[in-house]
Design a protein around this motif. Structure first.
Motif, PDB file in Angstrom:
ATOM      1  N   UNK A 115       0.781  -1.243   0.000  1.00  0.00           N
ATOM      2  CA  UNK A 115       0.000   0.000   0.000  1.00  0.00           C
ATOM      3  C   UNK A 115       0.812   1.293   0.000  1.00  0.00           C
ATOM      4  N   UNK A 116       2.120   1.220   0.224  1.00  0.00           N
ATOM      5  CA  UNK A 116       2.951   2.419   0.250  1.00  0.00           C
ATOM      6  C   UNK A 116       3.905   2.433  -0.938  1.00  0.00           C
ATOM      7  N   UNK A 117       4.618   3.557  -1.103  1.00  0.00           N
ATOM      8  CA  UNK A 117       5.681   3.591  -2.087  1.00  0.00           C
ATOM      9  C   UNK A 117       6.769   2.612  -1.676  1.00  0.00           C
ATOM     10  N   UNK A 118       7.402   1.986  -2.644  1.00  0.00           N
ATOM     11  CA  UNK A 118       8.456   1.026  -2.313  1.00  0.00           C
ATOM     12  C   UNK A 118       9.616   1.743  -1.619  1.00  0.00           C
ATOM     13  N   UNK A 119      10.276   1.083  -0.657  1.00  0.00           N
ATOM     14  CA  UNK A 119      11.476   1.682  -0.071  1.00  0.00           C
ATOM     15  C   UNK A 119      12.635   1.629  -1.055  1.00  0.00           C
ATOM     16  N   UNK A 120      13.592   2.484  -0.869  1.00  0.00           N
ATOM     17  CA  UNK A 120      14.833   2.435  -1.643  1.00  0.00           C
ATOM     18  C   UNK A 120      15.692   1.335  -1.037  1.00  0.00           C
ATOM     19  N   UNK A 121      16.267   0.499  -1.876  1.00  0.00           N
ATOM     20  CA  UNK A 121      17.034  -0.649  -1.395  1.00  0.00           C
ATOM     21  C   UNK A 121      18.528  -0.449  -1.634  1.00  0.00           C
ATOM     22  N   UNK A 122      19.314  -0.863  -0.659  1.00  0.00           N
ATOM     23  CA  UNK A 122      20.766  -0.774  -0.764  1.00  0.00           C
ATOM     24  C   UNK A 122      21.397  -2.070  -0.287  1.00  0.00           C
ATOM     25  N   UNK A 123      22.426  -2.525  -0.994  1.00  0.00           N
ATOM     26  CA  UNK A 123      23.178  -3.722  -0.582  1.00  0.00           C
ATOM     27  C   UNK A 123      24.296  -3.322   0.376  1.00  0.00           C
ATOM     28  N   UNK A 124      23.964  -2.487   1.331  1.00  0.00           N
ATOM     29  CA  UNK A 124      24.937  -2.056   2.332  1.00  0.00           C
ATOM     30  C   UNK A 124      24.282  -2.159   3.702  1.00  0.00           C
ATOM     31  N   UNK A 125      24.273  -3.356   4.229  1.00  0.00           N
ATOM     32  CA  UNK A 125      23.648  -3.571   5.527  1.00  0.00           C
ATOM     33  C   UNK A 125      24.700  -3.815   6.581  1.00  0.00           C
ATOM     34  N   UNK A 126      24.511  -3.168   7.731  1.00  0.00           N
ATOM     35  CA  UNK A 126      25.421  -3.381   8.852  1.00  0.00           C
ATOM     36  C   UNK A 126      24.832  -4.345   9.879  1.00  0.00           C
ATOM     37  N   UNK A 127      23.575  -4.745   9.680  1.00  0.00           N
ATOM     38  CA  UNK A 127      22.961  -5.693  10.612  1.00  0.00           C
ATOM     39  C   UNK A 127      21.853  -6.479   9.925  1.00  0.00           C
ATOM     40  N   UNK A 128      22.266  -7.404   9.084  1.00  0.00           N
ATOM     41  CA  UNK A 128      21.357  -8.264   8.337  1.00  0.00           C
ATOM     42  C   UNK A 128      20.353  -7.409   7.566  1.00  0.00           C
ATOM     43  N   UNK A 129      19.142  -7.913   7.329  1.00  0.00           N
ATOM     44  CA  UNK A 129      18.114  -7.100   6.674  1.00  0.00           C
ATOM     45  C   UNK A 129      17.605  -6.074   7.691  1.00  0.00           C
ATOM     46  N   UNK A 130      17.491  -4.842   7.261  1.00  0.00           N
ATOM     47  CA  UNK A 130      17.039  -3.802   8.192  1.00  0.00           C
ATOM     48  C   UNK A 130      16.454  -2.641   7.398  1.00  0.00           C
ATOM     49  N   UNK A 131      15.408  -2.027   7.953  1.00  0.00           N
ATOM     50  CA  UNK A 131      14.779  -0.910   7.261  1.00  0.00           C
ATOM     51  C   UNK A 131      14.741   0.315   8.167  1.00  0.00           C
ATOM     52  N   UNK A 132      14.891   1.475   7.568  1.00  0.00           N
ATOM     53  CA  UNK A 132      14.786   2.756   8.257  1.00  0.00           C
ATOM     54  C   UNK A 132      13.553   3.460   7.699  1.00  0.00           C
ATOM     55  N   UNK A 133      12.401   3.261   8.331  1.00  0.00           N
ATOM     56  CA  UNK A 133      11.139   3.788   7.764  1.00  0.00           C
ATOM     57  C   UNK A 133      11.144   5.285   7.515  1.00  0.00           C
ATOM     58  N   UNK A 134      11.778   6.063   8.394  1.00  0.00           N
ATOM     59  CA  UNK A 134      11.771   7.518   8.223  1.00  0.00           C
ATOM     60  C   UNK A 134      12.473   7.944   6.942  1.00  0.00           C
ATOM     61  N   UNK A 135      13.434   7.154   6.513  1.00  0.00           N
ATOM     62  CA  UNK A 135      14.152   7.464   5.278  1.00  0.00           C
ATOM     63  C   UNK A 135      13.672   6.621   4.098  1.00  0.00           C
ATOM     64  N   UNK A 136      12.810   5.664   4.367  1.00  0.00           N
ATOM     65  CA  UNK A 136      12.382   4.775   3.293  1.00  0.00           C
ATOM     66  C   UNK A 136      13.548   4.006   2.712  1.00  0.00           C
TER      67      UNK A 136
END
Length: 382
Positions: A115-136
């Motif tokens: 239901x929302x805009x897709x988040x921007x994805x980056x292959x630069x994770x410092x702790x497995x899969x993780x999302x920052x909702x405020x930044x999408x």
């Protein structure tokens, strides 16, 4: 101390300004990151403004307000750290793997009717899969673009914005989570009353309060994320969770006794997925995964702690499976069914079928499948 903190603030301002110079120009930036750049630059300018305010304000020059000045400085520096080490780092590092995973995430969001805009994805994770909702911003491990068995975790991370962001479209979803947490509070409230009547064990009463806090503050969200992943992807999500547990679990029954933990016990996460598979009509798959899970537990000789059943009662595990199912339907997301699978859902579920069919031969099948899928996404984009 006042002179010190003023010097520290000026240093932070200079670092924030320098941080903006690390953002690549348009010619060196993938289009998916353009919106993130605008947001990051706006955020940096805002934080510089806050720093200037606490540096110049006469109120903050008053020694009586020094503690508040330091606290404000710490808060701003913490925000700058996330921008530096996560957001700008992801923007500056973006390359072809990021281009692919952004197409992948976009395709997943379309397939499940996110239901929302897709988040921007980056292959630069410092702790497995993780999302920052405020930044999408969705960060995934570096190598995941070339493998399939953990892509299911993208579905899990997509739920955090549904819970954390303010959007009228998400109200009913959040209401289901809130209603479930009311059930949790009532459940543990009754347990606490029962123990208080029949026992003098204050330590156990304290643990019941702790487990109630765990559920309401952290666990219910993580369960909702897992369940959304299962409901929108299918059995592949449960297999992926099994795969992760085998990789990293040291005690699948680990039960908090003194402090709130961010995630529920791994066995509880599997049990709630088993309830959900039954709800979806995947009884056969539930039995297969359950057998593998029990085999793993027996081999590793994991034992349930005496407190485990009180911390994660099956009645709550069953209820949250129902609550998350209803929540997912309120936002009209596509529910995975065996007879109706999108291209990505089919690929990820087929991957586990292929893995169990012949694990030794799976890497070759995976390489060919990923290569073919990447080509198909490029063709769709063009």
């Amino acid at each position: 101390m006042l002179e010190y903190i003023d010097g520290a603030i000026l240093e932070a301002i200079e670092k924030a300004r320098t941080l903006k110079t690390k953002i690549p120009g348009a010619a060196n930036l993938f289009p998916d990151f353009e919106a993130l750049v605008v947001k990051a630059e706006t955020e940096i300018d805002s934080l510089i403004g806050y720093l200037m305010h606490i540096y110049e304000s006469t109120d903050y020059q008053n020694p009586d307000n020094l503690r508040q000045k330091i606290l404000q400085y710490q808060r701003i520096v913490g925000s700058l750290s996330i921008l530096e080490n996560v957001v700008i780092a992801a923007i500056a590092r973006s390359h072809k793997d990021d281009e692919y995973v952004n197409r992948l995430v976009r395709a997943i969001c379309r397939e499940i009717n996110y239901p929302l805009q897709k988040p921007i994805a980056s292959c630069l994770s410092q702790k497995y899969y993780h999302i920052y909702p405020d930044y999408g911003l969705l960060c995934i491990p570096l190598l995941e673009a070339d493998f399939l068995l953990h892509i299911a975790d993208i579905y899990h991370e997509l739920v955090h914005p549904l819970i954390e962001l303010d959007n009228p479209k998400l109200e009913r979803f959040k209401q289901e989570l809130g209603s479930f947490n009311v059930i949790v509070k009532q459940f543990f409230g009754k347990e606490i009353e029962r123990v208080e009547r029949n026992s003098s064990r204050k330590d156990f009463i304290d643990m019941l309060h702790l487990w109630s806090d765990c559920w309401i503050e952290k666990w219910s969200v993580e369960f909702f994320c897992d369940l959304f992943g299962l409901y929108t992807l299918g059995p592949a999500y449960a297999w992926s969770n099994y795969h992760l547990c085998v990789k990293i679990s040291t005690d699948v029954f680990e039960t908090p006794l003194f402090a709130v933990t961010s995630h529920p016990p791994d066995d509880a996460r599997m049990q709630v997925l088993f309830h959900a598979l039954e709800l979806m009509g995947y009884g056969v798959e539930r039995q297969k995964i359950g057998l593998k899970w029990n085999e793993y537990i027996n081999i590793m000789q994991f034992k349930k702690h005496a407190e485990y059943a009180y911390a994660v009662p099956d009645t709550l595990l069953e209820q949250i499976a129902v609550s998350a199912f209803e929540a997912t339907k309120t936002i009209s997301c596509h529910i995975a069914t065996e007879g109706e699978q999108g291209a990505i859902s089919k690929m990820l579920n087929d991957a586990w079928l292929e893995f169990w069919k012949e694990p030794v031969a799976f890497p070759e099948w995976e390489r060919k499948t990923v290569k073919k899928f990447k080509s198909s996404l490029v063709a769709q984009h063009n």
